[in-house]
Each structure stands twice: as C-alpha cells, then as structure tokens.
Design a protein around this motif. Structure first.
Motif, PDB file in Angstrom:
ATOM      1  N   GLU A  29      -7.502   5.456  -6.714  1.00 30.71           N
ATOM      2  CA  GLU A  29      -8.711   5.233  -5.924  1.00 30.71           C
ATOM      3  C   GLU A  29      -9.118   3.752  -5.958  1.00 30.71           C
ATOM      4  O   GLU A  29      -9.568   3.195  -4.986  1.00 30.71           O
ATOM      5  N   LYS A  81      -7.380   1.545   2.799  1.00 34.77           N
ATOM      6  CA  LYS A  81      -7.399   2.874   2.200  1.00 34.77           C
ATOM      7  C   LYS A  81      -8.052   2.929   0.809  1.00 34.77           C
ATOM      8  O   LYS A  81      -8.612   3.937   0.430  1.00 34.77           O
ATOM      9  N   TYR A  82      -7.948   1.828   0.065  1.00 30.05           N
ATOM     10  CA  TYR A  82      -8.364   1.843  -1.344  1.00 30.05           C
ATOM     11  C   TYR A  82      -9.555   0.921  -1.596  1.00 30.05           C
ATOM     12  O   TYR A  82      -9.836   0.004  -0.818  1.00 30.05           O
ATOM     13  N   GLY A 116     -11.480   1.980   2.726  1.00 31.29           N
ATOM     14  CA  GLY A 116     -11.738   1.354   1.427  1.00 31.29           C
ATOM     15  C   GLY A 116     -12.586   0.093   1.624  1.00 31.29           C
ATOM     16  O   GLY A 116     -13.175  -0.103   2.691  1.00 31.29           O
ATOM     17  N   PRO A 168       0.810  -1.223   0.000  1.00 27.38           N
ATOM     18  CA  PRO A 168       0.000   0.000   0.000  1.00 27.38           C
ATOM     19  C   PRO A 168       0.841   1.270   0.000  1.00 27.38           C
ATOM     20  O   PRO A 168       0.406   2.298  -0.523  1.00 27.38           O
TER      21      PRO A 168
END
Ligand SMILES: NC(=O)C1=CN([C@@H]2O[C@H](COP(=O)(O)OP(=O)(O)OC[C@H]3O[C@@H](n4cnc5c(N)ncnc54)[C@H](OP(=O)(O)O)[C@@H]3O)[C@@H](O)[C@H]2O)C=CC1
Ligand SMILES: N[C@@H](CC(=O)OP(=O)(O)O)C(=O)O
Length: 348
Positions: free
Chosen positions: A76, A97-98, A139, A69
């Motif tokens: 995105e 996060k994604y 995410g 990461p």
C-alpha cells in the motif's frame, strides 16, 4: 498491518528504512526495489550493509525487484530513497496506484505535493485530495524535507509560533553519510572540510519558509522572513550540526525561548505515533554540547538536540544556538516513516 516497500532499498537511506521498519507495529516490509544491478538477487547479496546494526534476518532472502510499478506487488505504501533524478521519473508512475512517502527532493516543491514535518505542518496533507484530482491518481506522493532543513525547522517552529522572526542565518557542518556511501571520497574529506554541498543552501532557504508557511485555499504561502544558509561537509559519519543565528522583530527573554523549545510538541506526540519522539527538541545546558557522536541518536535519532542557546549581544533582539540532528534518521528515513504513520492514522 499495512504492507510496505522500499525503493532504493540497497542505498544509505534505504538501509535506514529497513532498520527502522524491522518490528514496526503497523508496517510489514514485504518489497525491496533497487536498480537493475541489484534486481533478481537476494537482498543479502545485492546490498553492501553499511550500518552498525546487523542486516535484519527478515530481509536477507527477499528478492530485490526492479523499480517499476509492475514489480512491487501487494503493497500500500512505498518509501522512496531514490536518487532525485530517478525519483522524478518513477515516483509519479508509482503514485498512480500507491502511496509514495518520498525522501527524495524531486517532487518536494511541486505545488500540489505536501512537503511535511508532522510536528510542524500536518495540515499540508490536505493537498493530497487536490493532487489526486488534478493528476487523476488513485495513490499520491507525500515528501519530507532535506535533512538539514528538517532539523533547523523543528527548532524554528516553537520560536516562529511565539515571536516574529526577522531573519535567520544558518551555517551547517554536515556528515558524510548525507552524500551517500560513495558520495565523498575519503581523500577529499579526511583531515579536511569541504565548503560546498550542491543545491543544499537553496533547499534550506526555500523549504524552511515553505514548511513554516500557510496553506490557503490549496496554495502554500511561504513564511515571510529571510533565511541565509552556508553549508559545509565535515569528517563526521552521521549527524548534521548547525550553528543558527536568529534576529527577532521584538525583545525576548531567553528563558521563554528555551521553554518554548523544550515544551514544543505536535500532532505526532498528541496521537502517540510509534516513531514520534517524546520531545522533538531537547535543550542541553552543558557548554560543550550538542556533539554529533553523543547526541545524534537521541530518542532513536528522531529528536533534535539544541545547545549553547544564548543571546547575541552583537545585534538587537538576537539569539543563537547550535543543533544536532541525525541526517539519515530524523533527516531521512525516520521522517518518511513518521509521515506514513500520520497518514495511516488520519487518512487511511
Ligand atoms: N543520505 C542522507 O542523509 C539523505 C539522503 N536523502 C536523499 O535520499 C535519496 C537516497 O540517498 P542515499 O541513500 O544516500 O543514496 P545511495 O546512493 O546510497 O542509494 C541509492 C539507491 O537508489 C538505487 N538506484 C540508483 N539508480 C537507480 C535506478 N536507475 N533505478 C532504480 N534504483 C536506482 C540504488 O540501487 P543499486 O544499489 O541497485 O544501485 C540504491 O538503492 C536521495 O534522493 C538523497 O538525496 C535525503 C536526505 C538525507
Ligand atoms: N544533501 C544532503 C542529503 C540529501 O540528499 O539531501 P536532499 O534529500 O535534499 O537531496 C547532505 O548532503 O547531507
């Protein structure tokens, strides 16, 4: 435009992602990740390009990064074409996060991870909220099914919506690309057939019922009929063929089943998603079709072709047909991209 990346970018499915993302109107491919064997090299050096199309100019000079990461930067959505054992370890780390649109099998049957074919069960995306809450992620992970399962389930859905299915038998003839570039040695498959693909029958039997199941208060209740699969590797490069035998609870007219398949459409068609085929299932009447070489690329490889649709006089209320689906397009990269297009349309 949404910036996207591909994990496992040098592999068989990773290359299909790159091919399909070139000139995509909504996704800008900015990041390519692979193993430490490839990291640090320009993509054109790291990858052995296997596809008939040319490697897109736009990716040749992109430096491949580590699958971590901290390396992927300003993206995105990450499309995952990682081997399942690696995916299980790293996809959850990326999902902190994604958005991870994964083609790997690792997380498919996790109760809070949507396993989705956009034409079949888009409502399973409701699980995302639950997943984020439970795992504390910003995410999330969305998965698409196994390549043989996708083709089968797309053809079962219009039947399931109109009839009560008692049982399904399916016998597959799967292309060598399904096992990855170095998956099946040529000495094992030329002039031959291998009647075993590890884990494939179990995946077809469970994922199909899951996809046709119902989401009830955050829990997927699988469809309640039997699926029995027998899976075989054949010397075809791309395109999985499946012989399907279905027993229904009640009487049926074959022309009505044909009509249900031919007119079947789902949310991607209604929304006009970029990668959605006009008809997810195309029925042919020629007695010698479908064939993988001729039919796998239908509608950019995103449509499944059905042929030899006929009653099965040996058993009551039974029918049978043969289907062909492109395993690395509709069965892999194209499936993840369609999932991401739907997410962009209804969630982002
Ligand atoms: N092929 C198909 O028809 C289908 C495949 N799938 C699934 O898609 C996934 C990818 O399959 P496929 O493309 O055929 O596989 P490949 O073996 O062709 O490619 C694997 C990719 O993963 C990378 N990789 C391998 N080990 C690591 C590691 N330790 N860390 C980071 N990256 C790594 C490789 O990078 P490097 O080049 O650097 O080694 C390569 O980019 C699998 O989960 C497969 O089951 C699903 C449906 C259909
Ligand atoms: N097993 C499939 C491809 C594949 O990798 O499937 P899965 O994503 O379910 O592991 C084939 O060999 O054709």
């Amino acid at each position: 435009m949404v910036n996207v990346g591909v994990l496992g970018a040098t592999g068989m499915v990773g290359q299909r992602f790159i091919e399909m993302l070139e000139n995509h109107p909504e996704f800008e491919l900015t990041t390519l990740a692979a193993s430490s064997r490839s990291a640090g090299k320009p993509y054109s050096e790291a990858a052995n390009w296997y596809l008939d199309s040319e490697m897109p100019e736009s990716v040749r000079d992109i430096e491949v990064v580590e699958t971590d990461p901290s390396s992927v930067g300003d993206v995105e959505i990450l499309f995952s074409a990682l081997p399942a054992d690696i995916a299980r370890k790293v996809e959850p780390r990326f999902a902190e996060k994604y958005i991870v649109a994964s083609n790997a099998s690792a997380m498919r049957m996790e109760p809070d991870v949507p396993l989705v074919i956009p034409e079949v069960n888009p409502e399973f995306l409701d699980l995302i909220e639950l997943q984020q809450k439970k795992r504390g992620w910003d995410g999330f992970i969305v998965t698409n099914p196994n390549c043989s399962t996708i083709a089968l389930t797309l053809t079962l859905k219009p039947i399931y919506d109109n009839y009560s299915i008692r049982r399904v038998y399916v016998s597959t003839m799967q292309a060598v690309s399904g096992a990855g570039y170095s998956g099946v040695p040529s000495m094992a498959i030329l002039d031959n057939l291998v009647p075993f693909i590890g884990g494939e029958e179990e995946k077809m039997e469970t994922e199909t019922l899951h996809l046709l199941g119902e989401l009830d208060e955050g829990v997927v209740k699988p469809a309640g009929f039997g699926v029995s699969a027998s899976c075989h590797r054949v010397p075809v490069v791309d395109g999985h063929t499946e012989a399907v035998f279905i027993e229904l609870e009640d009487e049926f007219e074959l022309k009505d089943v044909r009509e249900a398949m031919e007119t079947f459409q789902g949310l991607p068609q209604k929304l006009g998603l970029y990668s959605a085929p006009e008809k997810p299932v195309v029925v042919m009447d020629e007695e010698n079709r479908p064939q993988p070489r001729m039919d796998r690329d239908r509608d950019g490889g995103m449509a499944v072709t059905v042929g030899r649709l006929r009653e099965d006089a040996a058993f009551e209320n039974s029918l049978r047909y043969v289907l062909v689906g492109h395993n690395t397009i509709r069965g892999a990269a194209g499936a993840s991209i369609l999932n991401a297009e739907l997410i962009k349309e209804i969630i982002l």
